[in-house]
Every structure is written in C-alpha cells, then in structure tokens.
Design a protein around this motif. Structure first.
Motif, PDB file in Angstrom:
ATOM      1  N   THR A   3      66.217  -2.226 145.709  1.00 27.95           N
ATOM      2  CA  THR A   3      65.297  -1.420 145.262  1.00 27.95           C
ATOM      3  C   THR A   3      66.127  -0.069 144.840  1.00 27.95           C
ATOM      4  O   THR A   3      66.864   0.162 145.439  1.00 27.95           O
ATOM      5  N   GLY A   4      65.769   1.035 144.711  1.00 31.47           N
ATOM      6  CA  GLY A   4      66.009   2.275 143.879  1.00 31.47           C
ATOM      7  C   GLY A   4      65.683   3.245 145.617  1.00 31.47           C
ATOM      8  O   GLY A   4      67.601   4.041 145.311  1.00 31.47           O
ATOM      9  N   THR A   5      65.173   3.110 145.774  1.00 23.70           N
ATOM     10  CA  THR A   5      64.602   3.916 147.135  1.00 23.70           C
ATOM     11  C   THR A   5      65.108   3.528 148.722  1.00 23.70           C
ATOM     12  O   THR A   5      65.147   2.318 148.539  1.00 23.70           O
ATOM     13  N   PRO A   6      65.849   4.130 149.560  1.00 25.63           N
ATOM     14  CA  PRO A   6      65.368   3.287 151.220  1.00 25.63           C
ATOM     15  C   PRO A   6      64.275   3.628 151.410  1.00 25.63           C
ATOM     16  O   PRO A   6      63.285   3.668 150.913  1.00 25.63           O
ATOM     17  N   GLU A   7      64.165   2.719 152.844  1.00 29.12           N
ATOM     18  CA  GLU A   7      62.478   2.653 153.658  1.00 29.12           C
ATOM     19  C   GLU A   7      62.244   4.306 153.826  1.00 29.12           C
ATOM     20  O   GLU A   7      62.998   4.944 154.467  1.00 29.12           O
ATOM     21  N   PHE A 184      71.063   6.212 145.815  1.00 29.64           N
ATOM     22  CA  PHE A 184      69.411   6.253 145.474  1.00 29.64           C
ATOM     23  C   PHE A 184      68.720   6.499 144.115  1.00 29.64           C
ATOM     24  O   PHE A 184      69.896   7.542 143.348  1.00 29.64           O
ATOM     25  N   TYR A 185      68.142   5.713 144.263  1.00 31.70           N
ATOM     26  CA  TYR A 185      66.791   6.425 142.866  1.00 31.70           C
ATOM     27  C   TYR A 185      65.592   6.522 142.693  1.00 31.70           C
ATOM     28  O   TYR A 185      65.033   5.725 142.873  1.00 31.70           O
ATOM     29  N   ARG A 186      65.094   7.873 142.540  1.00 32.02           N
ATOM     30  CA  ARG A 186      63.141   7.744 142.190  1.00 32.02           C
ATOM     31  C   ARG A 186      63.055   8.470 141.169  1.00 32.02           C
ATOM     32  O   ARG A 186      63.777   9.309 140.947  1.00 32.02           O
ATOM     33  N   ARG A 187      62.009   7.827 140.858  1.00 26.60           N
ATOM     34  CA  ARG A 187      60.896   8.939 139.981  1.00 26.60           C
ATOM     35  C   ARG A 187      59.679   8.993 139.698  1.00 26.60           C
ATOM     36  O   ARG A 187      59.163   7.792 139.833  1.00 26.60           O
ATOM     37  N   ARG A 188      59.295  10.052 139.416  1.00 29.55           N
ATOM     38  CA  ARG A 188      57.871  10.379 139.512  1.00 29.55           C
ATOM     39  C   ARG A 188      57.076   9.787 138.644  1.00 29.55           C
ATOM     40  O   ARG A 188      57.547  10.056 138.127  1.00 29.55           O
ATOM     41  N   ARG A 189      55.934   9.027 139.224  1.00 24.67           N
ATOM     42  CA  ARG A 189      55.333   9.358 137.978  1.00 24.67           C
ATOM     43  C   ARG A 189      54.619  10.281 137.407  1.00 24.67           C
ATOM     44  O   ARG A 189      54.108  10.351 135.799  1.00 24.67           O
ATOM     45  N   GLU A 190      54.443  11.508 138.070  1.00 23.96           N
ATOM     46  CA  GLU A 190      53.713  12.066 138.230  1.00 23.96           C
ATOM     47  C   GLU A 190      53.838  13.781 138.431  1.00 23.96           C
ATOM     48  O   GLU A 190      55.284  13.821 139.295  1.00 23.96           O
ATOM     49  N   ASN A 191      54.685  14.821 137.604  1.00 30.08           N
ATOM     50  CA  ASN A 191      55.362  15.932 138.044  1.00 30.08           C
ATOM     51  C   ASN A 191      54.941  16.747 138.321  1.00 30.08           C
ATOM     52  O   ASN A 191      54.685  18.223 137.426  1.00 30.08           O
ATOM     53  N   LEU A 192      54.307  16.933 139.208  1.00 27.75           N
ATOM     54  CA  LEU A 192      53.626  18.094 140.563  1.00 27.75           C
ATOM     55  C   LEU A 192      54.325  18.992 140.484  1.00 27.75           C
ATOM     56  O   LEU A 192      55.813  17.947 141.432  1.00 27.75           O
ATOM     57  N   ALA A 193      54.419  19.908 140.977  1.00 27.52           N
ATOM     58  CA  ALA A 193      54.944  21.425 140.639  1.00 27.52           C
ATOM     59  C   ALA A 193      56.621  20.942 140.621  1.00 27.52           C
ATOM     60  O   ALA A 193      57.586  22.019 141.302  1.00 27.52           O
TER      61      ALA A 193
END
Length: 704
Positions: A3-7, A184-193
């Motif tokens: 997966t892209g991210t850790p637990e 690791f890699y995470r992309r947010r669906r919504e760019n809040l703030a």
C-alpha cells in the motif's frame, strides 16, 4: 503490491483557541528565554535611527509653515523608514555574527528517534520531486542514518495525469531503493485548507508514529548532513519545538531568478543571521525546510478558522508564521539555524510568476491582522506578523509617498502662497524648504536602504573562499551593480503589483491556489503586454505630469518612471532562459553553488533523467481504460475514504456514479467527465473499483 501508506495511528490536533493560553513547563527554563539585550540593541537602534530621520524630515519642512501635504509626507516617510531601519540594524547584527560571532555547537550523537520527511505537492513535476527524495534518502543511507528517517509524499494533486505519474514514480523509487528506505505516498481526495490542511491531515493519521517531521516544499533540496544535524539538534534540546533553516536559492536559469539567487546568497545571510541573532528563541517558520517536534505541533499549533469570509476569514493561508507563534506561546523554542548550509530551494522564473505567488502570500499575510490580537503571543511573534503585513503594505505606502511628494510639487507651482497673512507680521510668509537638510536626509535614507547590500558585498569580498567561488572580486563587484540596477528597475513594477494585490484583497477577492512554474518563465509578447500595460500606463501618466510640472520633479521621479515604462521588455527579457544563460556564461551574478554544485544537487541531476524517462511512459487515462491489469495495479495506492453515512450523498459521488452508469465503455465514461470528475473517480475506492470491473468486462468481451 504494498500500500501507499503505513498503518494509521490516529491522534488529535485540536484547533487552538486564540483567546486562551496554554503554556507547558519547560525542561530547562533558562534555555527557552531569549536574551533581552539583543532586542534592545537591534530594535532600539532601528527606533533611534527612525526617530532621527523623522526629526530631520520635520526640520526640512519646519523651515517654513508646515502644510497638510507635508504632514502626510512625514507620516508616510516615518512608516516606510522604520522598516528599512530595522533591516539595516538587523543587517549590522548579522554582519557581526557572521564575521566575529561563535557558531552554534555541532551535534554528533547518533540518532535514536524517528523523523519523517514530508513532501507536500500540488500538481508539481513528479520527476523532480521523486528524484530529489531519492537523492536525499540515498545520502542519508550512505551516512548510516537511514533507519532514523521515513519519507512521505503528501499530495493534493488534482490533475489526473499527474496523479498517475506520481504513482508511477512511487513504484520506481521503491524499486530503486528497495528496503533501504521507507517511502510512503498519500493523495487526498479533497484539498481542505490547502497545504496547512494537508500537513494537519498527515499529523492526525500518522503523526504519532514520529518524534519529528521535517517539512519540505516541492522545490526543496537539503543536504543529508544538514537533515541529520537538524534531527540531532532536536534530540539534543527537549525544549525545541521548531528549527528553521535559511534556504539558499539555486538552479535559477532566467535573469530574474539569477538576480534573486545572487541577492539571497550574498546579502541574504546578513539579514537572515541578524534576524536569528536578535529574535533568539522567538524565531519564525517559513513553511518549509524546517524540522518540527510532532507532538508539540499537534498539541499546540492546530489552526482555527478565522471568522468571516475569504479573503480575511476562513482558512489561514500563511499558516507558517501563525504555527510558529502558537508553538512559542506554548513555551516551545523556535530557532533559526543560521549556521547550517545545505538548505536549498528554487525561485520563480519571471516577474509574472512572482506576482502570482505574491498575490497568495499577500492575502495570507494581510490575514494575520486577525491573528495579531491572539492572547499570550510574544511581542516578537507579533512583530514577525507585522513585518509580513508591512512587506506588502509598504508598496501602497511607497506609492502614496510618491504621490504625496508629487502633490507638494503641484502645491509649489499652482497654489499661490500667502506672502502676507491676515495676522500682523513685519515679514512675508515665504514657502521654504531646507534643501541642504533634505539632501542630507536623502543620503541617509539611501545609506540605510543599501546598507544590508553593502555589508553583504563587504563580507563577500573579505571572505576568500566566497570571493573566489563567485568568480573573484571583480565578478562580485560587477554582479553587485547589475543586481542593484535590475532591482531598482523592477522595484516600481513590483510596487504596483503589490499595491494591486493589496487593493484586490481589501475588495474581497480570493487568491485561489495554482501550482508554480519552476524553470523557464517566458511568455509571448502579447501575454506580457496584457499583464503589464497598466504599469506602463502609470509610468506614462506620471512621467508626463512630472515633465509638465518641472524637470527637477521629473529627475526625482525618473527611477520609478523608467521602471514602469520598461515594464514589458523588462518582464519579457528577464524571464528568458536564453538571456539568463548568456549572463551566466560571462560570469554575471555567479554564486558559489554555480562554480561547484553542491553534492546533493549533483545527485539530483544524476537521478532526474531516469525519472523523466520513466514517467514519460507512465500509464495514462487511456491505459487504465484499456488495460485491466494496469487499472487494478493502482487500487492499493488510493487513499482511504470515510464510509458514507446513510442518507448522505456527496454531489460529486453521485455525478461520477451516474456518468459511469451511462456506459459500459471505460473510455467513453472518461469522455463524459471533466478533469475534476476524473480525479474524483481515481481517488474514490468504491467508484474506482466499479471502473476496474468495467475495464475487466470490456477486456473479456473483446477476447470473446
């Protein structure tokens, strides 16, 4: 595929109450206190110098009866002079510290705690980002501290093609580094703030895994020994909440970028070191190239939403100053590591790109006016915010000062003086200015204004290594004069740009959020003309009005008028990479990092071609729609989305679901959507699984 991210390890990051104060008990109470005498010396000198200048201005006008335009000029002069006086006294402190002062202790103990390096990105070039991460991570591994660092790309990317390139780059870097680094890699669906919200989302979900987080920007590059030293300093000082480096600009190709990097390299250390010297433990945060104690940040630096609507209300755009102030309010030390080399970033390649960036910064800094009343802030933290506000308000103040001076000239020419007033007097009331004193005040103002530059030049000439790496004394001197001339021409244009930005903020316009260009800043003549025609018009009007009044007024205003009149060719040519290369080949504006590129930059240049070639073959939307294996491959990389509450449907979910349902052809489904909808599909696990099933059904049908 992993997966892209850790637990996740959920943690709280509550928004701070700006009306109540929380202070921790420091481990070493003496270590968190700033030295008052440093503030007295620097700020007191600036105030004394400002008082002297204002007194001299008063005496210039006091030779005769002072009129209301003269009062306006004095007020505007006082407001603008204070800031250049503070820069001057700060520069003097920096010159002393660099030339004669001791450097902070270099930490050598092995690392025992965990640091995560965060790379926020928003539609930036993935090849550049991942090549930089590999260069830094490889250096850390070679230094034997690879176990102490994780690397986390936190993306807010909204362009579907860039999303796919980021994912391909993640696979590439994991292949190349293997188990030597955890990336690791995470992309947010919504760019809040925006960026602040991006970092806060990471903290709430994974922050508790790490003792420290080292925040970068998309164009950041930090030498491995600097990264390690920052982590060691955090471990050595349990009261340190944040340590900020002073980044140097590198890799500038256009003339305006090279001017900026020369200025920050030769003059920047003077002001940056001076600032670090007098603010002491009440330092600041510039948003990147800094290490932060994660627990302190989560506990004390959560940002509230400001009351009201944008541009002054809502999410805090220039979050960094506020986060540093909140950390300091809670009793954490905020240091500026002025002695650490090896921290780099890049500059905008054109005046137009600078204007786009500064429009966002202008709104964010002016927004701090609502944060200034926060209870418990140190006066130095408030000073940082006021300085940020004044960095943009000074432009309209300067413009008003020019116009007020113009009004004085008009008064002298068109308003008939009252030589014999109604009150009894043996002598006529002549309108008099003390011209000799005015000339002296002008000289003092110019000296104060240019003092940091002159001290930077003097330090460069006296430092044998810096002098030789900059091409020698003559190269340094000629580059100094070129930088001064170009900066003087650009200054009135930026004055008008910043004045327009301030006006648009006060009129209620929001800045939006756009990715920055990093390399060539060239634009067609027509586009440059449209962006600068109002500046040229201002120069024409001001020039004609001054010429009609007197040649003396025209001469006085000529530096500002010339910059405005030349705005279009100045913007066009200074954004040209070819012209920048021409000057570079002849040794103009050379900095030591060009004579001998830093090892980390060489590592980036060696790695970058691989990623550019790899990402040129990255999957596209068409690939996903026609290749079920490639479509399925990215499923583990999609960020988790909170389960939908019964009876609650997001409009975007419904829209994308409907368009997917209107066809059995994945390519046709993409054709029904705009880029925002395609990005939503790629970022929503449930919808994307439906899309993958469509591609599989399509492939089976084609085989049959």
């Amino acid at each position: 595929m992993s997966t892209g991210t850790p637990e996740e390890l959920a943690g709280l990051m509550p928004p701070q109450d700006l009306k109540s104060v929380y202070r921790r008990t420091p481990v070493d109470p003496k270590a968190v206190k700033s030295r008052w005498w440093r503030r007295l010396l620097v700020v007191g000198s600036a105030l004394a110098l400002s008082a002297y200048a204002v007194y001299e201005m008063w005496m210039v006008f006091a030779a005769g009866k002072i009129t209301w335009p003269e009062y306006i000029v004095m007020v505007l002069f006082a407001m603008t002079f204070c800031w250049i006086a503070l820069a001057c006294s700060t520069g003097l402190a920096g010159f002393y510290a660099l030339r004669f002062g001791p450097k902070p202790q270099w930490q050598t103990a092995p690392l025992t705690k965990k640091t995560v390096v965060l790379m926020p990105t928003y539609n930036e070039d993935p090849a550049r980002i991942f090549a930089a991460i590999e260069a830094m991570a490889s250096g850390i591994i070679e230094a034997g501290e690879g176990e102490a660092f994780d690397w986390f790309i936190i993306a807010d990317t909204t362009n579907p093609e860039v999303m796919l390139q980021e994912e391909e780059a993640l696979l590439a870097i994991r292949e190349r580094l293997g188990d030597k680094a955890r990336i690791f890699y995470r992309r947010r669906r919504e760019n809040l703030a925006r960026k602040a919200g991006n970092v806060a989302d990471f903290c709430r979900r994974w922050g508790r895994h790490y003792d420290h987080m080292l925040v970068l920007d998309a164009d950041s590059l930090i030498a491995p020994d600097t990264l390690i030293q920052l982590a060691r300093r955090m471990e050595a000082n349990p009261d340190a909440g944040l340590i900020q480096t002073i980044p140097r600009l590198i890799r500038g190709t256009t003339l305006v970028a090279r001017v900026q990097q020369f200025a920050t390299r030769i003059y920047g250390p003077i002001v940056g070191t001076g600032l670090a010297w007098w603010v002491d433990r009440d330092g600041n945060f510039w948003g990147h190239n800094a290490i932060i104690r994660t627990s302190a940040f989560m506990e004390c630096a959560g940002l509230p939403e400001l009351p009201g609507k944008a541009p002054f209300g809502g999410h805090i755009l220039s979050h960094d100053f506020v986060e540093a102030a909140l950390l300091r309010r809670a009793g954490w030390v905020v240091d500026i590591a002025w002695d650490l080399d090896g921290s780099y970033e890049e500059s905008p390649p054109s005046l137009i790109d600078m204007a786009v960036r500064d429009r966002r910064w202008c709104q964010g800094n002016l927004q701090h006016a609502k944060v200034l009343p926060t209870r418990g802030l140190s006066w130095v933290s408030r000073m940082h915010m006021v300085t940020g506000i004044m960095s943009y308000l000074s432009s309209p103040l300067w413009l008003l000062l020019v116009l007020a001076g113009f009004a004085l000239a008009l008064q002298a020419q068109f308003i008939r003086p009252e030589y014999f007033p109604d009150t009894f007097s043996l002598f006529p009331a002549w309108p008099v200015l003390d011209s000799e004193r005015a000339l002296w005040l002008f000289a003092v103002t110019m000296l104060v204004l240019f003092a940091p530059k002159l001290m930077g030049l003097a330090l460069g000439l006296s430092d044998k290594s810096l002098r030789q790496e900059s091409g020698g004394a003559w190269s340094l001197i000629k580059s100094f004069f070129l930088e001064v001339i170009l900066s003087a021409l650009i200054a009135p244009v930026m004055m008008l740009i910043h004045s327009g930005a301030v006006m648009s903020v006060f009129l209620g316009a929001d800045s939006g959020w756009n990715p920055q260009r990093r390399d060539d800043g060239s634009l067609p003549w027509g586009d440059v003309w449209r962006r600068h025609r109002s500046h040229v018009a201002a120069g024409v009007i001001l020039g004609l009005a001054a010429w009609y009044n007197s040649w003396q007024l025209l001469a006085w205003l000529s530096p500002a008028i010339l910059g405005m009149l030349l705005a279009v060719p100045l913007s066009y040519y200074t954004a040209s990479a070819k012209l920048g290369e021409y000057f570079a080949e002849r040794g103009w504006l050379r900095i030591p990092e060009e004579a001998e590129a830093p090892a980390i930059e060489k590592a980036l240049d060696q790695t970058l071609p691989y990623y550019e070639e790899r990402l040129a073959k990255a999957p596209t939307l068409e690939t996903l729609a026609t290749d079920p294996v490639m479509a399925r491959r990215r499923l583990p990389l999609i960020d988790a989305v909170a389960p939908r509450k019964a009876g609650v449907v997001k409009g975007q979910d419904a829209l994308v679901f409907t368009k997917l349902s209107d066809t059995t052809d994945p390519l046709e489904a993409f054709s029904f959507m705009d880029n925002k909808e395609r990005a939503w599909l790629l970022s929503t696990p449930e919808l994307y699984q439906r899309f993958v099933a469509m591609t599989a059904d399509k492939a089976v049908g084609a085989e049959v």
